[in-house]
Design a protein around this motif. Structure first.
Motif, PDB file in Angstrom:
ATOM      1  N   ARG A 119       0.560  -1.294  -0.190  1.00 42.20           N
ATOM      2  CA  ARG A 119       0.092  -0.132  -0.432  1.00 42.20           C
ATOM      3  C   ARG A 119       1.317   1.378  -0.149  1.00 42.20           C
ATOM      4  N   SER A 120       0.477   2.073  -0.685  1.00 44.34           N
ATOM      5  CA  SER A 120       1.486   3.708  -0.844  1.00 44.34           C
ATOM      6  C   SER A 120       0.255   5.105  -0.422  1.00 44.34           C
ATOM      7  N   ILE A 121       0.837   5.571   0.412  1.00 46.75           N
ATOM      8  CA  ILE A 121       0.115   7.253   0.777  1.00 46.75           C
ATOM      9  C   ILE A 121       0.863   7.791  -0.247  1.00 46.75           C
ATOM     10  N   MET A 162      -7.021  13.298  -9.994  1.00 46.32           N
ATOM     11  CA  MET A 162      -8.318  12.534 -10.765  1.00 46.32           C
ATOM     12  C   MET A 162      -7.079  11.272 -11.800  1.00 46.32           C
ATOM     13  N   GLY A 163      -5.894  10.829 -12.155  1.00 52.67           N
ATOM     14  CA  GLY A 163      -5.372   9.849 -12.721  1.00 52.67           C
ATOM     15  C   GLY A 163      -4.999   9.127 -11.374  1.00 52.67           C
ATOM     16  N   LEU A 164      -4.741   9.590 -10.289  1.00 47.80           N
ATOM     17  CA  LEU A 164      -4.717   8.687  -8.737  1.00 47.80           C
ATOM     18  C   LEU A 164      -5.684   7.684  -8.486  1.00 47.80           C
ATOM     19  N   HIS A 165      -7.057   8.131  -8.856  1.00 44.64           N
ATOM     20  CA  HIS A 165      -7.935   7.830  -8.488  1.00 44.64           C
ATOM     21  C   HIS A 165      -7.857   6.505  -9.472  1.00 44.64           C
ATOM     22  N   THR A 166      -8.032   7.420 -10.953  1.00 47.59           N
ATOM     23  CA  THR A 166      -7.529   5.859 -12.293  1.00 47.59           C
ATOM     24  C   THR A 166      -6.786   4.570 -11.860  1.00 47.59           C
ATOM     25  N   LEU A 167      -5.651   4.987 -10.941  1.00 42.47           N
ATOM     26  CA  LEU A 167      -4.917   4.386 -10.556  1.00 42.47           C
ATOM     27  C   LEU A 167      -4.953   3.247  -9.389  1.00 42.47           C
ATOM     28  N   GLY A 168      -6.042   3.485  -8.973  1.00 41.27           N
ATOM     29  CA  GLY A 168      -6.859   2.793  -7.729  1.00 41.27           C
ATOM     30  C   GLY A 168      -6.012   3.154  -6.205  1.00 41.27           C
ATOM     31  N   LEU A 169      -5.451   4.416  -6.587  1.00 40.35           N
ATOM     32  CA  LEU A 169      -4.414   4.957  -5.006  1.00 40.35           C
ATOM     33  C   LEU A 169      -5.362   5.797  -4.363  1.00 40.35           C
ATOM     34  N   ASP A 223      -5.173   6.590  -1.083  1.00 40.53           N
ATOM     35  CA  ASP A 223      -4.167   7.286   0.410  1.00 40.53           C
ATOM     36  C   ASP A 223      -3.566   8.189  -0.146  1.00 40.53           C
ATOM     37  N   ILE A 224      -3.380  10.024   0.283  1.00 36.81           N
ATOM     38  CA  ILE A 224      -3.164  11.124   0.268  1.00 36.81           C
ATOM     39  C   ILE A 224      -2.173  11.852   1.518  1.00 36.81           C
ATOM     40  N   LEU A 225      -1.743  12.613   1.080  1.00 42.05           N
ATOM     41  CA  LEU A 225      -1.192  13.267   2.157  1.00 42.05           C
ATOM     42  C   LEU A 225      -1.277  14.816   1.636  1.00 42.05           C
ATOM     43  N   ALA A 226      -1.562  15.412   2.123  1.00 32.69           N
ATOM     44  CA  ALA A 226      -2.076  16.271   1.635  1.00 32.69           C
ATOM     45  C   ALA A 226      -1.050  17.439   2.846  1.00 32.69           C
ATOM     46  N   VAL A 227       0.078  18.423   1.101  1.00 28.73           N
ATOM     47  CA  VAL A 227       1.371  19.502   2.287  1.00 28.73           C
ATOM     48  C   VAL A 227       1.078  20.451   1.603  1.00 28.73           C
ATOM     49  N   THR A 228       1.640  21.383   2.062  1.00 28.58           N
ATOM     50  CA  THR A 228       1.686  23.183   1.320  1.00 28.58           C
ATOM     51  C   THR A 228       3.386  22.806   0.568  1.00 28.58           C
ATOM     52  N   GLY A 229       4.140  22.230   1.516  1.00 23.56           N
ATOM     53  CA  GLY A 229       5.585  21.832   0.103  1.00 23.56           C
ATOM     54  C   GLY A 229       6.753  22.840   0.515  1.00 23.56           C
ATOM     55  N   ALA A 274     -14.876   9.445  -5.664  1.00 25.36           N
ATOM     56  CA  ALA A 274     -13.214   9.248  -5.911  1.00 25.36           C
ATOM     57  C   ALA A 274     -13.275   7.987  -3.937  1.00 25.36           C
ATOM     58  N   ALA A 275     -12.568   7.809  -3.654  1.00 28.05           N
ATOM     59  CA  ALA A 275     -12.658   6.733  -2.509  1.00 28.05           C
ATOM     60  C   ALA A 275     -11.315   7.432  -1.518  1.00 28.05           C
ATOM     61  N   PHE A 276     -10.920   8.738  -1.889  1.00 24.12           N
ATOM     62  CA  PHE A 276      -9.575   9.197  -0.652  1.00 24.12           C
ATOM     63  C   PHE A 276     -10.277   9.225   0.406  1.00 24.12           C
ATOM     64  N   SER A 277      -8.701   8.737   0.850  1.00 23.17           N
ATOM     65  CA  SER A 277      -8.513   8.879   2.609  1.00 23.17           C
ATOM     66  C   SER A 277      -7.065  10.000   2.667  1.00 23.17           C
ATOM     67  N   VAL A 278      -7.654  11.057   3.662  1.00 25.56           N
ATOM     68  CA  VAL A 278      -6.680  11.722   3.613  1.00 25.56           C
ATOM     69  C   VAL A 278      -6.076  12.511   4.718  1.00 25.56           C
ATOM     70  N   ALA A 279      -5.048  12.339   5.108  1.00 29.08           N
ATOM     71  CA  ALA A 279      -3.803  12.651   6.111  1.00 29.08           C
ATOM     72  C   ALA A 279      -3.065  14.095   5.808  1.00 29.08           C
ATOM     73  N   ALA A 280      -2.878  14.304   6.737  1.00 26.58           N
ATOM     74  CA  ALA A 280      -2.751  15.846   6.430  1.00 26.58           C
ATOM     75  C   ALA A 280      -1.704  16.544   7.393  1.00 26.58           C
ATOM     76  N   ALA A 281      -0.889  17.161   7.374  1.00 24.89           N
ATOM     77  CA  ALA A 281       0.947  17.165   7.939  1.00 24.89           C
ATOM     78  C   ALA A 281       0.662  17.806   9.215  1.00 24.89           C
TER      79      ALA A 281
END
Length: 621
Positions: free
Chosen positions: A381-383, A401-408, A410-416, A460-467
């Motif tokens: 599994r990849s985040i 949308m691409g991540l959804h299409t690839l079945g990925l 799990d997301i960590l949303a950060v400013t960068g 989509a079915a994203f699970s969102v982590a935050a920093a």
């Protein structure tokens, strides 16, 4: 006869664009300031529209408010600019046209960037300036954010009995960007006292008419439309519009059929476009009845592809101890070591590998590409980390949308980190959205809607982590940010590395009221230089003097330094497992053998804790 009395029995033709017309003449500055420095040019443009057949003109004050003039250092000239604008319009009109005092919207695709209280103050100042000069009505135009328009409309309605025209702008046909259907938006604006409600900007005649087909005639107000000439083209470094006047003439009667009584133009339109409208609708009575086209109800289907392969991490970490490991994508094209590490980490039984998004603003192999291969080839599994730095809103939505299409999922949303800290300091940092808005954007995709409110056909079915950065002067402020991110939709948090058992306790006490789980970051140090660099030069990381002193003892013994770093990390794991369910191990320089050892240690300690707790429970019972 008053403006509203005329509208009862007649279609009125309004003027067209001011700013894009000036831009096409080669002017590229604050267009509103030209009311003072180029008053005759502004008056001549007004006069050209009236000569073309406009019954109504608007003052050149779209952006003549404190917030927008501040960009040019002109915020102290609000009164002078607005007063001059009305005088210029009156000089051109000579009682041949009604004059509307124009106030434009401030919020665009990012509505939360300007607090509503600032908007109120700025709006009142501009409104009073226009009213004092004696306009025939107020035109509120180009409002993408319905909350902003409703707020300023209520202020204007309280301050004046003059006619108020309230116009929204749409990113998508038939729907506001907050997903409010246009019919509902119009009903709300009419209920707040708008005399004319309508659309302007962004859409050309075709899409504006498609939108109006769904809109019934208002009960007590009138409809308006100010379409753009076309979509803008970009040639030789300049924007231009190509819609011709004859196309506008052909659409004029369609606007009448949709019940429009005030018809003008927005971006890219010229006196010729307005002449076409006026010629086609001259002496044509308005419609009093119309058939409303029913919008087909769309059903968003949850397809098999959007079903998650794994339970959400926020659910896992609430129920048991969970370990995730960051393994950075390589900076070079050889991926051998990365996949060796991913395979070895999978064998330890961790729950996921996290992949940073060009950490420290240095280019690496795409984390989504590696995440997909890690999933399909290794079964891990990849985040996927996503920063706000590298992509504008278009790119962010496309990427998601691409991540959804690839079945990925799990997301960590950060400013960068800003671009200037990386390998290409001359590169641009985008930051179209903040991490808060990115979280909100991802959650909106989970509802099957784009950021503009457009339906995407699937959820989509994203699970969102935050920093979470606890290494700051005010932990209280950091926790407040957590609470804000939860409001925007964050499911769980992943912290920056912590290098102190005392800090772990402090973080626990400060966050124990937070319902969303937290993965505590732990990073093995590999040398004294590594510790000093992280402490002094990497944003968001602080290492105690005691830890740095421990590493300094082995600055001439690399092997012993690594063992010391592992020993420190294991002590931190022990402390963290007593307080939190989530451990986030950060792999330094692809040295995956270090995080493999720590993952195995954490798993072992977790099992010991479970056995100990079970033993205690058996004694109690």
């Amino acid at each position: 006869m008053s403006f509203l009395e005329k509208l009862k029995n007649q279609i009125l033709i309004a003027d067209g664009a001011m700013g894009t017309l000036l831009y096409s003449y080669g002017t590229d500055c604050c267009f509103e300031e030209l009311n003072l420095s180029q008053a005759e040019q502004i008056t001549n443009i007004h006069r050209a529209y009236i000569d073309a057949g406009a019954d109504v003109i608007q003052t050149n004050t779209y952006a003549a408010n404190y917030l927008k003039l501040k960009r040019y250092g002109l915020e102290d000239f609000v009164k002078e600019i607005n007063s001059a604008a009305v005088k210029n319009a009156k000089k051109a009109a000579q009682n041949r046209a009604y004059i509307l005092g124009t106030i434009g919207g401030n919020r665009g695709i990012k509505p939360n960037t300007i607090p509503i209280e600032e908007i109120k103050r700025s709006f009142r100042e501009q409104l009073y300036c226009l009213l004092l000069e004696g306009v025939d009505g107020i035109l509120l135009e180009t409002y993408y954010d319905l909350q902003e328009l409703e707020t300023v409309l209520q202020i204007a309605r309280k301050e004046t009995d003059l006619p108020i025209i309230a116009q929204v702008s749409l990113q998508e046909v038939g729907i506001m960007q907050d997903r409010t259907p246009i019919t509902e938006a119009f009903n709300r604006l009419e209920g707040l006292g708008a005399d004319v409600i309508g659309l302007n900007c962004r859409l050309g005649p075709h899409h504006m008419l498609v939108t109006l087909e769904e809109v019934p005639l208002p009960k007590s107000a009138y409809l308006s439309a100010y379409p753009n000439a076309s979509l803008p083209a970009y040639t030789d470094g300049k924007f231009h519009y190509e819609g011709d006047a004859d196309y506008f003439r052909k659409s004029a009667r369609s606007f009448r059929e949709q019940g429009v009584r005030l018809l003008g133009g927005c971006c890219g339109t010229t006196p010729e476009h307005i002449r076409a409208f006026a010629a086609e609708l001259h002496d044509t009575p308005p419609v009093t009845e119309k058939a409303v086209k029913q919008k087909p109800k769309k059903i968003i289907i949850q397809p098999a592809e959007a079903i998650r392969e794994y339970p959400p991490l926020q659910d896992i970490v609430k129920e048991r101890k969970s370990i995730i490991v960051e393994l950075d994508p390589p900076k070079k094209l050889d991926t051998t070591k990365f996949f060796q590490g991913a395979k070895a980490l999978k064998e330890t039984g961790i729950d996921a590998i996290t992949l940073a998004d060009n950490s420290l603003a240095s280019p690496r192999i795409s984390n989504s590409a590696l995440g997909y291969l890690t999933k399909t080839q290794i079964g891990m599994r990849s985040i996927i980390h996503i920063t706000c730095r590298d992509r504008n809103i278009i790119g962010l939505q496309s990427h998601l949308m691409g991540l959804h299409t690839l079945g990925l999922h799990d997301i960590l949303a950060v400013t960068g980190d800003p671009a200037r800290v990386g390998d290409f300091p001359g590169a641009s940092s985008v930051y179209d959205v903040s991490s808060f808005e990115l979280i909100q954007m991802i959650k909106q995709l989970n509802e099957g809607l784009s950021i503009s409110g457009k339906e995407l056909g699937q959820k989509a079915a994203f699970s969102v982590a935050a920093a979470f950065n606890p290494n700051v002067r005010s932990l209280e402020k950091a926790v407040n940010r957590l609470e804000k991110k939860m409001k925007f939709g964050a499911d769980y948090f992943i912290s920056q590395p912590i290098f102190s058992e005392e800090k772990l306790v402090e973080v626990y006490e400060a966050t124990k009221h937070i319902k969303a789980p937290i993965y505590i970051g732990i990073m093995p140090l590999i040398s004294s230089k590594n510790a000093e660099f992280l402490h002094h030069e990497v944003p968001g990381i602080k290492i105690t003097d005691a830890i740095r002193d421990r590493m300094a003892k082995f600055k001439d013994n690399p092997h012993q330094a690594i063992l010391e770093g592992l020993d420190i990390a294991k002590s931190l794991i022990d402390a963290a497992l007593d307080l939190f369910n989530g451990i986030y191990l950060i792999t330094p320089f692809l040295r995956y053998e270090l995080t493999v050892e720590l993952a195995e240690y954490a798993r072992s300690q977790s099992a010991n804790l479970v056995r100990r707790n079970n033993h205690v429970q058996s004694i109690i019972h």
